[in-house]
Design a protein around this motif. Structure first.
Motif, PDB file in Angstrom:
ATOM      1  N   ILE A 204       0.837  -1.206   0.000  1.00 31.03           N
ATOM      2  CA  ILE A 204       0.000   0.000   0.000  1.00 31.03           C
ATOM      3  C   ILE A 204       0.864   1.245   0.000  1.00 31.03           C
ATOM      4  CG2 ILE A 204      -1.685   1.332   1.332  1.00 31.03           C
ATOM      5  CD1 ILE A 204      -2.894  -1.325   2.248  1.00 31.03           C
ATOM      6  N   LEU A 205       1.964   1.242   0.788  1.00 29.95           N
ATOM      7  CA  LEU A 205       2.855   2.401   0.824  1.00 29.95           C
ATOM      8  C   LEU A 205       3.469   2.651  -0.552  1.00 29.95           C
ATOM      9  CD1 LEU A 205       4.362   4.635   2.295  1.00 29.95           C
ATOM     10  CD2 LEU A 205       6.095   2.948   2.968  1.00 29.95           C
ATOM     11  N   THR A 206       3.910   1.592  -1.221  1.00 33.47           N
ATOM     12  CA  THR A 206       4.471   1.731  -2.571  1.00 33.47           C
ATOM     13  C   THR A 206       3.439   2.308  -3.522  1.00 33.47           C
ATOM     14  OG1 THR A 206       5.934  -0.160  -2.195  1.00 33.47           O
ATOM     15  CG2 THR A 206       5.559   0.507  -4.475  1.00 33.47           C
ATOM     16  N   ALA A 207       2.217   1.792  -3.455  1.00 29.06           N
ATOM     17  CA  ALA A 207       1.151   2.274  -4.339  1.00 29.06           C
ATOM     18  C   ALA A 207       0.823   3.746  -4.063  1.00 29.06           C
ATOM     19  CB  ALA A 207      -0.099   1.421  -4.155  1.00 29.06           C
ATOM     20  N   ILE A 208       0.842   4.131  -2.807  1.00 26.96           N
ATOM     21  CA  ILE A 208       0.546   5.533  -2.454  1.00 26.96           C
ATOM     22  C   ILE A 208       1.629   6.456  -3.000  1.00 26.96           C
ATOM     23  CG2 ILE A 208       0.455   7.153  -0.514  1.00 26.96           C
ATOM     24  CD1 ILE A 208      -1.068   5.016   1.054  1.00 26.96           C
TER      25      ILE A 208
ATOM     26  N   ALA B 148      11.929  -0.373  -3.905  1.00 26.39           N
ATOM     27  CA  ALA B 148      10.928   0.426  -4.613  1.00 26.39           C
ATOM     28  C   ALA B 148      10.443   1.594  -3.768  1.00 26.39           C
ATOM     29  CB  ALA B 148       9.745  -0.457  -5.023  1.00 26.39           C
ATOM     30  N   VAL B 149      10.302   1.374  -2.460  1.00 21.62           N
ATOM     31  CA  VAL B 149       9.838   2.450  -1.571  1.00 21.62           C
ATOM     32  C   VAL B 149      10.854   3.586  -1.552  1.00 21.62           C
ATOM     33  CG1 VAL B 149       9.334   3.038   0.832  1.00 21.62           C
ATOM     34  CG2 VAL B 149       8.409   0.932  -0.158  1.00 21.62           C
ATOM     35  N   TRP B 150      12.127   3.242  -1.461  1.00 19.84           N
ATOM     36  CA  TRP B 150      13.164   4.274  -1.472  1.00 19.84           C
ATOM     37  C   TRP B 150      13.217   5.010  -2.808  1.00 19.84           C
ATOM     38  CZ3 TRP B 150      15.924   6.119   2.534  1.00 19.84           C
ATOM     39  CH2 TRP B 150      15.906   5.379   3.718  1.00 19.84           C
ATOM     40  N   MET B 151      13.152   4.245  -3.891  1.00 16.27           N
ATOM     41  CA  MET B 151      13.181   4.849  -5.232  1.00 16.27           C
ATOM     42  C   MET B 151      12.024   5.817  -5.420  1.00 16.27           C
ATOM     43  SD  MET B 151      15.321   4.103  -7.853  1.00 16.27           S
ATOM     44  CE  MET B 151      14.262   3.912  -9.264  1.00 16.27           C
ATOM     45  N   LEU B 152      10.830   5.358  -5.097  1.00 16.44           N
ATOM     46  CA  LEU B 152       9.636   6.180  -5.301  1.00 16.44           C
ATOM     47  C   LEU B 152       9.568   7.319  -4.302  1.00 16.44           C
ATOM     48  CD1 LEU B 152       7.195   3.231  -5.975  1.00 16.44           C
ATOM     49  CD2 LEU B 152       7.880   4.967  -7.631  1.00 16.44           C
TER      50      LEU B 152
ATOM     51  N   SER C  73       7.114  -1.770  -9.741  1.00 17.88           N
ATOM     52  CA  SER C  73       5.980  -1.877  -8.832  1.00 17.88           C
ATOM     53  C   SER C  73       4.645  -1.834  -9.551  1.00 17.88           C
ATOM     54  CB  SER C  73       6.030  -0.769  -7.771  1.00 17.88           C
ATOM     55  OG  SER C  73       6.116   0.494  -8.389  1.00 17.88           O
ATOM     56  N   VAL C  74       4.506  -0.956 -10.515  1.00 16.10           N
ATOM     57  CA  VAL C  74       3.221  -0.770 -11.195  1.00 16.10           C
ATOM     58  C   VAL C  74       3.289  -1.209 -12.644  1.00 16.10           C
ATOM     59  CG1 VAL C  74       1.462   0.911 -11.837  1.00 16.10           C
ATOM     60  CG2 VAL C  74       2.605   1.122  -9.647  1.00 16.10           C
TER      61      VAL C  74
ATOM     62  N   GLY D 299      -5.756   9.350  -5.823  1.00 14.35           N
ATOM     63  CA  GLY D 299      -4.730   8.335  -6.027  1.00 14.35           C
ATOM     64  C   GLY D 299      -4.527   7.473  -4.792  1.00 14.35           C
ATOM     65  N   VAL D 300      -4.512   8.100  -3.613  1.00 15.05           N
ATOM     66  CA  VAL D 300      -4.358   7.348  -2.357  1.00 15.05           C
ATOM     67  C   VAL D 300      -5.559   6.433  -2.137  1.00 15.05           C
ATOM     68  CG1 VAL D 300      -4.246   7.564   0.152  1.00 15.05           C
ATOM     69  CG2 VAL D 300      -2.877   9.081  -1.286  1.00 15.05           C
ATOM     70  N   ALA D 301      -6.768   6.970  -2.364  1.00 10.79           N
ATOM     71  CA  ALA D 301      -7.977   6.147  -2.216  1.00 10.79           C
ATOM     72  C   ALA D 301      -7.974   4.983  -3.200  1.00 10.79           C
ATOM     73  CB  ALA D 301      -9.221   7.012  -2.426  1.00 10.79           C
ATOM     74  N   SER D 302      -7.490   5.222  -4.406  1.00  6.32           N
ATOM     75  CA  SER D 302      -7.406   4.152  -5.407  1.00  6.32           C
ATOM     76  C   SER D 302      -6.420   3.073  -4.966  1.00  6.32           C
ATOM     77  CB  SER D 302      -6.972   4.725  -6.758  1.00  6.32           C
ATOM     78  OG  SER D 302      -7.879   5.705  -7.214  1.00  6.32           O
ATOM     79  N   SER D 303      -5.319   3.493  -4.356  1.00  6.90           N
ATOM     80  CA  SER D 303      -4.312   2.536  -3.895  1.00  6.90           C
ATOM     81  C   SER D 303      -4.867   1.636  -2.798  1.00  6.90           C
ATOM     82  CB  SER D 303      -3.077   3.285  -3.389  1.00  6.90           C
ATOM     83  OG  SER D 303      -2.527   4.102  -4.400  1.00  6.90           O
ATOM     84  N   VAL D 304      -5.475   2.262  -1.800  1.00  8.24           N
ATOM     85  CA  VAL D 304      -6.013   1.484  -0.681  1.00  8.24           C
ATOM     86  C   VAL D 304      -7.202   0.635  -1.138  1.00  8.24           C
ATOM     87  CG1 VAL D 304      -7.042   1.608   1.616  1.00  8.24           C
ATOM     88  CG2 VAL D 304      -5.222   3.201   0.984  1.00  8.24           C
ATOM     89  N   GLY D 305      -8.141   1.274  -1.856  1.00  5.19           N
ATOM     90  CA  GLY D 305      -9.311   0.542  -2.326  1.00  5.19           C
ATOM     91  C   GLY D 305      -8.953  -0.560  -3.303  1.00  5.19           C
ATOM     92  N   GLY D 306      -7.974  -0.303  -4.162  1.00  6.18           N
ATOM     93  CA  GLY D 306      -7.545  -1.316  -5.125  1.00  6.18           C
ATOM     94  C   GLY D 306      -6.926  -2.519  -4.437  1.00  6.18           C
ATOM     95  N   TYR D 307      -6.144  -2.280  -3.388  1.00  3.62           N
ATOM     96  CA  TYR D 307      -5.555  -3.408  -2.663  1.00  3.62           C
ATOM     97  C   TYR D 307      -6.640  -4.254  -2.006  1.00  3.62           C
ATOM     98  CZ  TYR D 307      -2.947  -6.172   0.676  1.00  3.62           C
ATOM     99  OH  TYR D 307      -2.445  -7.224   1.393  1.00  3.62           O
ATOM    100  N   LEU D 308      -7.622  -3.590  -1.383  1.00  3.33           N
ATOM    101  CA  LEU D 308      -8.709  -4.332  -0.738  1.00  3.33           C
ATOM    102  C   LEU D 308      -9.523  -5.116  -1.771  1.00  3.33           C
ATOM    103  CD1 LEU D 308      -9.922  -1.629   1.822  1.00  3.33           C
ATOM    104  CD2 LEU D 308      -8.462  -3.621   2.249  1.00  3.33           C
ATOM    105  N   MET D 309      -9.757  -4.509  -2.940  1.00  4.24           N
ATOM    106  CA  MET D 309     -10.482  -5.217  -4.001  1.00  4.24           C
ATOM    107  C   MET D 309      -9.689  -6.426  -4.486  1.00  4.24           C
ATOM    108  SD  MET D 309     -11.538  -3.901  -7.828  1.00  4.24           S
ATOM    109  CE  MET D 309     -12.729  -2.685  -7.296  1.00  4.24           C
ATOM    110  N   ALA D 310      -8.386  -6.234  -4.691  1.00  5.52           N
ATOM    111  CA  ALA D 310      -7.551  -7.342  -5.160  1.00  5.52           C
ATOM    112  C   ALA D 310      -7.500  -8.461  -4.134  1.00  5.52           C
ATOM    113  CB  ALA D 310      -6.145  -6.831  -5.467  1.00  5.52           C
ATOM    114  N   TYR D 311      -7.444  -8.104  -2.852  1.00  2.00           N
ATOM    115  CA  TYR D 311      -7.423  -9.115  -1.788  1.00  2.00           C
ATOM    116  C   TYR D 311      -8.721  -9.907  -1.762  1.00  2.00           C
ATOM    117  CZ  TYR D 311      -6.990 -11.154   2.881  1.00  2.00           C
ATOM    118  OH  TYR D 311      -6.928 -12.034   3.940  1.00  2.00           O
TER     119      TYR D 311
END
Length: 290
Positions: free
Chosen positions: A7-11, A141-145, A201-202, A236-248
């Motif tokens: 989620i942090l990477t996606a955000i 990836a977290v450091w890069m982004l 990552s993406v 974008g943040v909402a899409s990241s969190v919501g997308g992870y929950l949908m994928a799960y």
């Protein structure tokens, strides 16, 4: 813990893309982001052949150079009389093809997976960690982004007025002594950096969604650039969190679900926007008809 890093990477990806996407939308250059995200592939391949490693710095440099070359070629073709969409299509398909050829010819020497470049796999970010002074400091990836997002915030923050004026009225910006071409290439360079930083990552294709969809949705919600950037980042943040929950819940592609949620949020903005929303315009027409 894996969910946190994903989620942090996606955000970080969505925030960086959302900020730049706002300027691309305002300048009617959304497809240039698509072109750059594909055209940097030969830069990545050449950087690997030159350096012999997948070091992130060389990848960034190679991608940034080819991102700027993409913009230069597009503008050159436009100056020669070709339409904008034709110029973009010719340049990014040609450069992307060159990248595919370089990788295929040197497949035995290049540890680059085209499927990874195109689609990415954000679920694996926690396994590729960065080690500093013998300590594991978290996913690479977290450091890069994170560094990429910090550079974007610093550059846009320092030259916000210049970027804003160049986006809304390039002629006025030039008349005020602002080097419009310089800021244009600075923006394209940031887009190139963000594209290559998001590959692992993406993926190249999905980063286009984060560049365009949150910014386009925010464009429907406000007429002020500052608020537009804020709304785009929040979407974008909402899409990241919501997308992870949908994928799960669906056991589906995480990155794909994130862009799908962004698309859903865009449709909601299109329908319910207080000024441009389809529903509100319909209600107003019904009220006037009465």
């Amino acid at each position: 813990m894996a969910a946190f890093w994903i989620i942090l990477t996606a955000i970080l990806v969505s925030s960086a893309c959302a900020i730049l996407g706002c300027f691309l939308i305002l300048r009617r250059m959304a497809l240039v982001g698509d072109a750059i995200s594909h055209a940097v592939l030969p830069g990545i391949a050449i950087a690997f052949l030159w350096s012999g490693s997948r070091d992130s710095l060389w990848m960034l440099l190679g991608a940034t150079v080819f991102g700027l070359l993409t913009v230069f070629f597009i503008q050159t073709l436009q100056a020669g009389g070709l339409s904008s969409d034709a110029s973009i299509g010719i340049v990014f398909t040609a450069l992307f093809a060159v990248g595919v050829i370089l990788i295929s010819l040197n497949a035995q020497h290049i540890d680059l997976d085209l499927d990874c470049v195109l689609f990415g796999e954000i679920a694996y970010v926690q396994w590729d960690t960065l080690t500093l002074w013998g300590m594991d400091v978290g996913p690479r990836a977290v450091w890069m982004l994170g560094i990429t997002l910090l550079i974007i915030l610093v550059v846009v923050g320092l030259f916000y007025k210049q970027f804003k004026l160049c986006a809304f009225d390039p002629a006025l910006a030039a008349a005020c002594g602002i080097p419009v071409v310089l800021f244009h290439y600075a923006l394209m360079g940031l887009v190139s950096m963000t594209s290559v930083a998001s590959f692992e990552s993406v993926g190249s294709i999905l980063v286009v969604g984060m560049l365009i969809v949150p910014a386009a949705a925010a464009y429907l919600l406000t007429d002020q650039l500052g608020r537009m950037i804020l709304y785009a980042v929040l979407i974008g943040v909402a899409s990241s969190v919501g997308g992870y929950l949908m994928a799960y819940a669906m056991d589906a592609s995480i990155a794909g679900c994130m862009v799908a949620v962004a698309g859903i949020l865009f449709v909601l903005a299109l329908l319910l926007s207080p000024k441009h929303g389809i529903v509100l315009r319909y209600v107003r027409r019904k009220y006037v008809a009465r």
